[in-house]
Design an enzyme around this catalytic site. Sequence first.
Site, mmCIF file in Angstrom:
data_model
loop_
_atom_site.group_PDB
_atom_site.id
_atom_site.type_symbol
_atom_site.label_atom_id
_atom_site.label_comp_id
_atom_site.label_asym_id
_atom_site.label_seq_id
_atom_site.Cartn_x
_atom_site.Cartn_y
_atom_site.Cartn_z
ATOM 1 N N PHE A 1 71.251 22.604 9.656
ATOM 2 C CA PHE A 1 71.900 21.675 8.735
ATOM 3 C C PHE A 1 71.687 22.171 7.319
ATOM 4 C CE2 PHE A 1 73.415 17.726 10.758
ATOM 5 C CZ PHE A 1 73.188 18.105 12.066
ATOM 6 N N PRO B 1 56.403 26.931 7.188
ATOM 7 C CA PRO B 1 57.165 27.848 8.042
ATOM 8 C C PRO B 1 58.595 27.333 8.197
ATOM 9 C CG PRO B 1 55.676 26.495 9.346
ATOM 10 C CD PRO B 1 55.344 26.232 7.910
ATOM 11 N N ASP B 2 59.539 28.240 8.317
ATOM 12 C CA ASP B 2 60.923 27.849 8.540
ATOM 13 C C ASP B 2 61.142 27.748 10.054
ATOM 14 O OD1 ASP B 2 63.764 27.755 8.885
ATOM 15 O OD2 ASP B 2 63.947 28.450 6.810
ATOM 16 N N ILE B 3 61.240 26.532 10.537
ATOM 17 C CA ILE B 3 61.292 26.301 11.988
ATOM 18 C C ILE B 3 62.604 26.832 12.549
ATOM 19 C CG2 ILE B 3 61.164 24.525 13.776
ATOM 20 C CD1 ILE B 3 59.695 22.813 11.540
ATOM 21 N N LYS C 1 69.419 32.450 7.925
ATOM 22 C CA LYS C 1 68.526 31.886 8.937
ATOM 23 C C LYS C 1 68.804 32.441 10.325
ATOM 24 C CE LYS C 1 67.238 27.919 6.413
ATOM 25 N NZ LYS C 1 66.128 26.996 6.446
ATOM 26 N N LYS D 1 73.325 30.317 4.035
ATOM 27 C CA LYS D 1 72.193 29.851 4.851
ATOM 28 C C LYS D 1 72.369 30.242 6.309
ATOM 29 C CE LYS D 1 70.445 26.177 3.314
ATOM 30 N NZ LYS D 1 70.234 24.808 2.880
ATOM 31 N N ASN E 1 60.332 13.016 2.154
ATOM 32 C CA ASN E 1 61.694 12.995 1.606
ATOM 33 C C ASN E 1 62.454 11.815 2.207
ATOM 34 O OD1 ASN E 1 63.155 13.916 4.095
ATOM 35 N ND2 ASN E 1 61.819 15.681 3.797
ATOM 36 N N ASP F 1 59.667 21.501 2.407
ATOM 37 C CA ASP F 1 59.600 22.937 2.126
ATOM 38 C C ASP F 1 58.166 23.375 1.830
ATOM 39 O OD1 ASP F 1 62.331 23.701 2.363
ATOM 40 O OD2 ASP F 1 62.725 22.470 0.598
ATOM 41 N N LYS G 1 39.907 10.658 -0.129
ATOM 42 C CA LYS G 1 40.965 10.179 -1.025
ATOM 43 C C LYS G 1 40.695 10.640 -2.466
ATOM 44 C CE LYS G 1 43.126 6.005 -2.722
ATOM 45 N NZ LYS G 1 43.015 4.574 -2.915
HETATM 46 O O1 C5P Z 1 66.295 25.970 3.867
HETATM 47 P P1 C5P Z 1 66.854 24.579 4.053
HETATM 48 O O2 C5P Z 1 65.786 23.532 4.092
HETATM 49 O O3 C5P Z 1 67.922 24.250 3.089
HETATM 50 O O4 C5P Z 1 67.554 24.635 5.477
HETATM 51 C C1 C5P Z 1 67.936 23.487 6.172
HETATM 52 C C2 C5P Z 1 67.947 23.752 7.642
HETATM 53 O O5 C5P Z 1 66.789 24.470 8.036
HETATM 54 C C3 C5P Z 1 67.901 22.484 8.442
HETATM 55 O O6 C5P Z 1 68.548 22.702 9.676
HETATM 56 C C4 C5P Z 1 66.409 22.255 8.622
HETATM 57 O O7 C5P Z 1 66.141 21.454 9.764
HETATM 58 C C5 C5P Z 1 65.927 23.670 8.806
HETATM 59 N N1 C5P Z 1 64.559 23.909 8.298
HETATM 60 C C6 C5P Z 1 63.535 24.183 9.172
HETATM 61 N N2 C5P Z 1 62.290 24.444 8.706
HETATM 62 C C7 C5P Z 1 62.054 24.453 7.380
HETATM 63 C C8 C5P Z 1 63.080 24.186 6.465
HETATM 64 C C9 C5P Z 1 64.327 23.904 6.960
HETATM 65 O O8 C5P Z 1 63.757 24.146 10.387
HETATM 66 N N3 C5P Z 1 60.835 24.712 6.934
#
Ligand code: C5P
Length: 398
Positions: free
Chosen positions: A324, A305-307, A342, A338, A210, A278, A287
């Site tokens: 963020f 995974p959502d860190i 979260k 959010k 991105n 995501d 390749k």
């Molecule tokens: O769900 P979204 O991507 O909109 O959320 C953004 C926030 O979540 C940011 O702080 C981003 O660093 C964190 N994030 C994360 N791991 C992910 C997706 C988002 O830590 N897989």
Amino acid sequence: MSLASKRILLIVSGGIAAYKALELVRLLRKAGAGVTCVLTRAGAEFVTPLSLQALSESRVYTELFSLTDESEMGHIQLSRAADLVVVAPASANILAQMAGGMASDLATTLLLATDKHVLVAPAMNVRMWEHAATQANIATLKHRGVAFVGPNEGAMACNEYGFGRLAEPAEILAIIDALLVRPKPLTGKHALVTAGPTHEPIDPVRYIANRSSGRQGYAIAAALAELGARVTLVSGPVSLAPPADVTLVRVETAREMLVACEAALPADVAVFAAAVADWRTEAANLKLKKSPDVALPSLALTLNPDILATIAHANPRPRLVVGFAAETHDLLAHATAKRARKGCDWIVANDVAEGTGIMGGVENEVHLVTAEGVETWPRMSTDEVARRLATRMAEIFV
Ligand code: C5P
């Protein structure tokens, strides 16, 4: 708050907000600081030297070419005897003179001659504040290391509404205190910061990515380190130099970023500025070949995974978890949702719709979403956003 033995040179320039300088002088004196006031000619239209003198209990200076002033204390000495120079209120005019290096009166001469840190509290009509000339002057001054407080948003004396109100004297005092007395409020604290994009490989040469530049996260890491924190910066692939005094852990994928973050715990503060991909896909070992004879590859996506959410529920959990939200529409509704979803304490929300120039840019316009509500900050450099955020984070630990 004690500013005992600190000396402030307060420059009061023109504008209706000049009356608030009186309250600032009172608060500074109450905190134990010595205050010497310099009044510009326009400033003297709004507040009298006598009022400032009575409150500061010191002589007030107004004229550059006054023999008495020169025999008592030359202007160079006046500009250097202070621990901090504060311009409050700072009009659009004095900001322009400062940016242009003018020395047309006592105040601007002092500002040009000083070797001390300068804090500026602007106050002006919202259109003057928003004018490209003013914004360019501010950018120049910030680049030179001048600190800013405010302006705040609100109703103005000129019957307009917007940014331009002088920061409250108590707010200015708090910044003065932070600049002079508590320069390292995060000493002994560990801050974890994520930054940049992640790259999710498709095959050995291709990846999903991105537009994140990593600038905001790097600036936050630097600002936290400046306040004394030990900082672990977990960074996706970016082309930025690592900030001084920061432990940099380079990662590529979201899963690597999560592992690095978990390894960095425990932390007192965790700031998730990374634009984590995501989705990932199963990476091919070889390749992928394109050929008219081979069907187009299709990417089966898996959720990463959502860190942020993982660390917000870690044990022990960092005292302050900041996420963020970059959105292109319904920014505040999404950001507020959010924050709850979260499990983080703050969300720093910004509008990244096309045309804002925010994503990957050097400026940012953010809203801080906390349990108390939403604060909208004026557009400012990513460095300034970082400094403000770091200062706010430090307040949690005092
Ligand atoms: O769900 P979204 O991507 O909109 O959320 C953004 C926030 O979540 C940011 O702080 C981003 O660093 C964190 N994030 C994360 N791991 C992910 C997706 C988002 O830590 N897989």
